[in-house]
Write a protein that holds these residues in place. Structure first.
Motif, PDB file in Angstrom:
ATOM      1  N   TYR A   1       1.040  -1.026  -0.013  1.00  0.00           N
ATOM      2  CA  TYR A   1       0.076  -0.024   0.007  1.00  0.00           C
ATOM      3  C   TYR A   1       0.967   1.147  -0.026  1.00  0.00           C
ATOM      4  O   TYR A   1       0.622   2.035  -0.666  1.00  0.00           O
ATOM      5  CB  TYR A   1      -0.842  -0.145   1.328  1.00  0.00           C
ATOM      6  CG  TYR A   1      -1.675   1.142   1.473  1.00  0.00           C
ATOM      7  CD1 TYR A   1      -3.083   1.370   0.448  1.00  0.00           C
ATOM      8  CD2 TYR A   1      -1.421   2.365   2.227  1.00  0.00           C
ATOM      9  CE1 TYR A   1      -3.867   2.396   0.600  1.00  0.00           C
ATOM     10  CE2 TYR A   1      -2.164   3.468   2.378  1.00  0.00           C
ATOM     11  CZ  TYR A   1      -3.319   3.416   1.683  1.00  0.00           C
ATOM     12  OH  TYR A   1      -4.210   4.776   1.603  1.00  0.00           O
TER      13      TYR A   1
ATOM     14  N   TYR B   1      -1.734  -0.793  -5.523  1.00  0.00           N
ATOM     15  CA  TYR B   1      -3.072  -1.197  -4.816  1.00  0.00           C
ATOM     16  C   TYR B   1      -3.923  -2.394  -5.451  1.00  0.00           C
ATOM     17  O   TYR B   1      -4.574  -3.135  -4.468  1.00  0.00           O
ATOM     18  CB  TYR B   1      -3.960   0.275  -5.109  1.00  0.00           C
ATOM     19  CG  TYR B   1      -3.440   1.392  -4.647  1.00  0.00           C
ATOM     20  CD1 TYR B   1      -3.128   1.619  -3.359  1.00  0.00           C
ATOM     21  CD2 TYR B   1      -2.996   2.456  -5.509  1.00  0.00           C
ATOM     22  CE1 TYR B   1      -2.644   2.678  -2.744  1.00  0.00           C
ATOM     23  CE2 TYR B   1      -2.592   3.653  -5.061  1.00  0.00           C
ATOM     24  CZ  TYR B   1      -2.224   3.789  -3.732  1.00  0.00           C
ATOM     25  OH  TYR B   1      -1.564   4.875  -3.212  1.00  0.00           O
ATOM     26  N   SER B   2      -3.608  -2.627  -6.526  1.00  0.00           N
ATOM     27  CA  SER B   2      -4.412  -3.858  -7.089  1.00  0.00           C
ATOM     28  C   SER B   2      -3.709  -5.307  -6.384  1.00  0.00           C
ATOM     29  O   SER B   2      -4.445  -6.089  -6.119  1.00  0.00           O
ATOM     30  CB  SER B   2      -4.121  -4.364  -8.474  1.00  0.00           C
ATOM     31  OG  SER B   2      -2.447  -4.180  -8.879  1.00  0.00           O
TER      32      SER B   2
END
Length: 328
Positions: A34, A39-40
């Motif tokens: 993060y 983010y994926s």
């Protein structure tokens, strides 16, 4: 205490601990991803945490049942699916993630199933990298995965072989190859518990080799050592597939017959006794076998059943001696 648990009892507890630690490790990894803006990956790895947590809780709740093993299959498939899904987008990260699957899968799955699973993962991973990044990179990745898989398989196979050998040493009589007295008592308790719940019955057949000490004095220990495994093997061939042969003393063998009434045990006893005495046992001219059969009675304890069998066998041997003396 952990050291008081058997391997079958320790394994689910160990898997529970490992899965909870894996959930914690993935949570820390997600925090780092993060911060890096991946983010994926954070969203994908978030699925693994409840998968690990659910597996840990399920295994711990069902730790005393064989069904706990089945939760490992969807868990391993979920982890592999998440990594393969992200492989085209993050090839370097997901390759290293997948490289940990061989050792983890052999920890969670049986040897044969884990091997098939890893071969399938290797094929899919190599094919995806070949399509997106070329043949050379795919071959390098597949080779590295194959080396890790081979090392993990060798370790798992040797561990399985060691466990099998230790179990065999713990349960069998080394001289004859039959099961030992310790396993006999465990088997009696198991059969009594089964018969209490199913209202079925089981029987015992006692076989005593007559003049055992005299045979040793005449032919020697070496000949007797060669004879005992042959005696066990021949006896095993004469009984049903689910029956078991135990050696309780030097000259005493006991057959445990599940789902067998005493009448049926007596018929089988006569056939086994006749066949063993008619068998050619070189260098012995012949052997004489005393036999008796008893059926389990409702409410009878294992020790009482054993005593009743031995008392009946002793009486049978005494009768045989008296009959032989009378004929002489």
């Amino acid at each position: 205490m952990l050291h008081d648990l058997s391997q079958e009892e320790l394994l689910p507890r160990l898997q529970t601990l490992v899965y909870m630690l894996a959930s914690l490790a993935i949570g820390i990894l997600m925090y780092d991803q993060y911060r890096q803006g991946l983010y994926s990956l954070v969203l994908t790895n978030a699925i693994a945490i409840p998968a690990f947590a659910f597996s840990a809780v399920y295994i711990y709740v069902n730790r005393d049942r064989d069904t706990y093993r089945w939760v490992n299959y969807p868990l391993i498939l979920t982890l592999a699916g998440l990594a393969i899904y992200q492989l085209p987008q993050y090839p370097e990260l997901m390759k290293h993630y997948l490289f940990g699957l061989p050792l983890f899968s052999y920890f969670a799955l049986p040897l044969y199933q884990a091997t098939l699973f890893n071969i399938a993962v290797a094929v899919v991973m190599t094919a995806l990298i070949w399509l997106d990044f070329g043949m050379m990179k795919a071959l390098r990745t597949g080779t590295n995965y194959g080396l890790l898989l081979g090392a993990a398989w060798c370790f798992a196979y040797l561990t399985t072989l060691k466990n099998w050998s230790l179990k065999r040493l713990a349960l069998t009589d080394q001289a004859s190859g039959a099961y030992n007295r310790r396993h006999f008592l465990q088997t009696l308790e198991r059969e009594i518990a089964r018969c209490d719940s199913t209202r079925q019955s089981f029987s015992l057949i006692g076989l005593a080799i007559d003049d055992y000490r005299q045979l040793i004095d005449i032919h020697g220990n070496r000949v007797m050592t060669q004879f005992l495994p042959r005696f066990t093997e021949r006896t095993q061939r004469l009984i049903r597939a689910g029956d078991e042969v135990f050696r309780l003393a030097d000259d005493l063998f006991v057959l445990v017959l599940p789902n067998c009434q005493e009448d049926g045990a007596i018929v089988l006893m006569e056939r086994v006794k006749r066949s063993l005495q008619q068998q050619t046992w070189k260098p012995f001219a012949e052997i004489s076998v005393s036999a008796s059969a008893v059926g389990w009675q409702n409410g009878e304890e294992s020790r009482d059943l054993e005593k009743r069998l031995l008392a009946k066998l002793k009486k049978q041997k005494r009768t045989s001696l008296q009959l032989a003396a009378f004929q002489d």
